[in-house]
Design a protein around this motif. Structure first.
Motif, PDB file in Angstrom:
ATOM      1  N   PRO A  15      14.958 -23.847 -22.326  1.00 32.60           N
ATOM      2  CA  PRO A  15      14.690 -23.207 -21.034  1.00 32.60           C
ATOM      3  C   PRO A  15      14.263 -24.265 -20.009  1.00 32.60           C
ATOM      4  N   GLY A  16      14.754 -24.144 -18.813  1.00 31.26           N
ATOM      5  CA  GLY A  16      14.420 -25.117 -17.774  1.00 31.26           C
ATOM      6  C   GLY A  16      15.315 -26.334 -17.758  1.00 31.26           C
ATOM      7  N   ALA A  17      16.267 -26.394 -18.693  1.00 29.04           N
ATOM      8  CA  ALA A  17      17.137 -27.573 -18.778  1.00 29.04           C
ATOM      9  C   ALA A  17      18.029 -27.725 -17.560  1.00 29.04           C
ATOM     10  N   LEU A  18      18.247 -26.639 -16.835  1.00 31.70           N
ATOM     11  CA  LEU A  18      19.153 -26.683 -15.691  1.00 31.70           C
ATOM     12  C   LEU A  18      18.426 -26.927 -14.362  1.00 31.70           C
ATOM     13  N   ARG A  19      17.131 -27.075 -14.406  1.00 30.79           N
ATOM     14  CA  ARG A  19      16.416 -27.368 -13.165  1.00 30.79           C
ATOM     15  C   ARG A  19      16.843 -28.725 -12.627  1.00 30.79           C
ATOM     16  N   LEU A  20      16.802 -28.863 -11.309  1.00 31.91           N
ATOM     17  CA  LEU A  20      17.311 -30.069 -10.661  1.00 31.91           C
ATOM     18  C   LEU A  20      16.700 -31.338 -11.247  1.00 31.91           C
ATOM     19  N   PHE A  21      15.386 -31.394 -11.300  1.00 32.34           N
ATOM     20  CA  PHE A  21      14.753 -32.647 -11.703  1.00 32.34           C
ATOM     21  C   PHE A  21      14.800 -32.855 -13.211  1.00 32.34           C
ATOM     22  N   THR A  22      14.939 -31.769 -13.968  1.00 29.77           N
ATOM     23  CA  THR A  22      15.153 -31.910 -15.410  1.00 29.77           C
ATOM     24  C   THR A  22      16.546 -32.459 -15.667  1.00 29.77           C
ATOM     25  N   ALA A  23      17.534 -31.929 -14.944  1.00 30.64           N
ATOM     26  CA  ALA A  23      18.908 -32.406 -15.104  1.00 30.64           C
ATOM     27  C   ALA A  23      19.014 -33.882 -14.743  1.00 30.64           C
ATOM     28  N   ARG A  24      18.299 -34.314 -13.707  1.00 27.92           N
ATOM     29  CA  ARG A  24      18.361 -35.714 -13.276  1.00 27.92           C
ATOM     30  C   ARG A  24      17.894 -36.672 -14.366  1.00 27.92           C
ATOM     31  N   THR A  25      16.935 -36.243 -15.185  1.00 26.82           N
ATOM     32  CA  THR A  25      16.418 -37.133 -16.222  1.00 26.82           C
ATOM     33  C   THR A  25      17.489 -37.477 -17.253  1.00 26.82           C
ATOM     34  N   ARG A  26      18.458 -36.583 -17.451  1.00 27.15           N
ATOM     35  CA  ARG A  26      19.515 -36.854 -18.437  1.00 27.15           C
ATOM     36  C   ARG A  26      20.465 -37.948 -17.963  1.00 27.15           C
ATOM     37  N   TYR A  27      20.418 -38.272 -16.679  1.00 25.42           N
ATOM     38  CA  TYR A  27      21.263 -39.338 -16.125  1.00 25.42           C
ATOM     39  C   TYR A  27      20.416 -40.544 -15.716  1.00 25.42           C
ATOM     40  N   ASN A  28      19.158 -40.554 -16.171  1.00 27.23           N
ATOM     41  CA  ASN A  28      18.233 -41.657 -15.875  1.00 27.23           C
ATOM     42  C   ASN A  28      18.045 -41.867 -14.375  1.00 27.23           C
ATOM     43  N   LEU A  29      18.040 -40.771 -13.643  1.00 24.65           N
ATOM     44  CA  LEU A  29      17.800 -40.843 -12.206  1.00 24.65           C
ATOM     45  C   LEU A  29      16.294 -40.766 -11.938  1.00 24.65           C
ATOM     46  N   TYR A  88      11.715 -37.677  -7.860  1.00 28.25           N
ATOM     47  CA  TYR A  88      11.230 -37.583  -6.484  1.00 28.25           C
ATOM     48  C   TYR A  88      10.294 -36.384  -6.347  1.00 28.25           C
ATOM     49  N   ALA A  89       9.497 -36.391  -5.301  1.00 30.57           N
ATOM     50  CA  ALA A  89       8.657 -35.232  -5.003  1.00 30.57           C
ATOM     51  C   ALA A  89       9.548 -34.040  -4.666  1.00 30.57           C
ATOM     52  N   ALA A  90       9.220 -32.885  -5.226  1.00 29.54           N
ATOM     53  CA  ALA A  90      10.041 -31.690  -5.027  1.00 29.54           C
ATOM     54  C   ALA A  90       9.591 -30.893  -3.799  1.00 29.54           C
ATOM     55  N   HIS A  91      10.433 -29.951  -3.408  1.00 31.74           N
ATOM     56  CA  HIS A  91      10.154 -28.995  -2.330  1.00 31.74           C
ATOM     57  C   HIS A  91      10.030 -29.652  -0.961  1.00 31.74           C
ATOM     58  N   ASP A  92      10.782 -30.712  -0.771  1.00 31.31           N
ATOM     59  CA  ASP A  92      11.020 -31.282   0.547  1.00 31.31           C
ATOM     60  C   ASP A  92      12.528 -31.228   0.736  1.00 31.31           C
ATOM     61  N   LEU A 129      14.858 -32.614   2.586  1.00 37.63           N
ATOM     62  CA  LEU A 129      15.667 -33.827   2.607  1.00 37.63           C
ATOM     63  C   LEU A 129      15.668 -34.513   1.240  1.00 37.63           C
ATOM     64  N   MET A 130      14.498 -34.640   0.621  1.00 37.61           N
ATOM     65  CA  MET A 130      14.431 -35.297  -0.686  1.00 37.61           C
ATOM     66  C   MET A 130      15.190 -34.498  -1.735  1.00 37.61           C
ATOM     67  N   ASP A 131      15.122 -33.170  -1.669  1.00 34.10           N
ATOM     68  CA  ASP A 131      15.863 -32.344  -2.623  1.00 34.10           C
ATOM     69  C   ASP A 131      17.368 -32.470  -2.396  1.00 34.10           C
ATOM     70  N   ALA A 132      17.784 -32.585  -1.131  1.00 32.41           N
ATOM     71  CA  ALA A 132      19.204 -32.771  -0.837  1.00 32.41           C
ATOM     72  C   ALA A 132      19.691 -34.110  -1.393  1.00 32.41           C
ATOM     73  N   ILE A 133      18.912 -35.164  -1.179  1.00 40.73           N
ATOM     74  CA  ILE A 133      19.275 -36.482  -1.712  1.00 40.73           C
ATOM     75  C   ILE A 133      19.309 -36.451  -3.239  1.00 40.73           C
ATOM     76  N   ALA A 134      18.315 -35.808  -3.836  1.00 47.00           N
ATOM     77  CA  ALA A 134      18.264 -35.695  -5.294  1.00 47.00           C
ATOM     78  C   ALA A 134      19.484 -34.958  -5.827  1.00 47.00           C
ATOM     79  N   CYS A 135      19.897 -33.923  -5.132  1.00 45.30           N
ATOM     80  CA  CYS A 135      21.072 -33.152  -5.541  1.00 45.30           C
ATOM     81  C   CYS A 135      22.344 -33.977  -5.383  1.00 45.30           C
TER      82      CYS A 135
END
Length: 230
Positions: A176-190, A193-197, A199-205
């Protein structure tokens, strides 16, 4: 998938012919990219919204952040971030999540009517990238309905759906939670970033999308037929 893209282009043409408001008509004037096009030849716009809730008919957009993705690269020099003054008071629970208070929005924000034409202009000729993109699409469409009495047709790719497809191929079940943005990023060694901003969320995506696309393409091509939001 090819049928869906053809149907979307038919819808775009019909909406363009009927459109009366200039922002919507201008947005719809550009054809939807062909499904056979490799993703590296497509103009994308990674976009995120911060809102007062999840229902676009009851909630308001508080901020918009976006950054273009072109030629397989995130173009940070063309990024943008807009704060929007809501019509109603921002609840305490909402402010805790995104850190936007009434005073801050009033002092630094612009009206939705001022910001939305810029968003549509940035999206024109681009494919939207978002994590669980129905939220962004529905809020933008609802805002356009309020402002112009018409709604745009927005081609999109959803990094959440892409990640789910990748994980489904590896295993029928995942945490559960594996599909969250910042959880998914960890699988690609990204980086984290701070969440709920917005611009930062757009860049993260946008970064997540590029990592996903590179993973799926390997040494070959990855066409929009495999990426368009399903």
């Amino acid at each position: 998938m090819l049928f869906k893209r053809t149907f979307m282009e038919w819808q775009r043409k019909r909406l363009f012919e009927k459109a009366k408001s200039e922002p919507i008509r201008d947005f719809l004037s550009v054809p939807i990219v062909d499904a056979k096009t490799d993703y590296r030849d497509v103009k994308f716009l990674a976009l995120d919204l911060e809102t007062t809730g999840l229902d676009p008919k009851k909630s308001e957009i508080l901020s918009v952040g976006y950054a273009p993705v072109r030629n397989g690269r995130l173009i940070l020099k063309d990024r943008a971030h807009y704060l929007i003054r809501p019509e109603n008071a921002i609840s305490h629970d909402s402010a805790v999540v995104h850190g936007i208070t009434d005073d801050h929005a009033e002092a630094h924000g612009e009206s939705l009517a001022e910001v939305m034409p810029r968003v549509l202009n940035a999206l024109k000729g681009h494919v939207l990238i978002a994590h669980h993109c129905p939220i962004e699409i529905n809020f933008i469409r609802n805002a356009c309905q309020q402002l112009y009495g018409e709604v745009p047709l927005i081609p999109a790719v959803d990094t959440l759906i892409i990640e789910k497809q990748i994980l489904d191929r590896r295993s029928p079940t995942f945490e559960p939670g594996a599909l969250r943005l910042f959880t998914a990023r960890t699988r690609y060694n990204l980086p984290r970033y701070a969440a709920h901003d917005a611009l930062m969320d757009a860049i993260a995506c946008g970064e997540l999308f590029l990592a996903q696309a590179c993973y799926q393409a390997g040494n070959g091509n990855l066409t929009m037929q495999r990426l368009f939001n399903r």
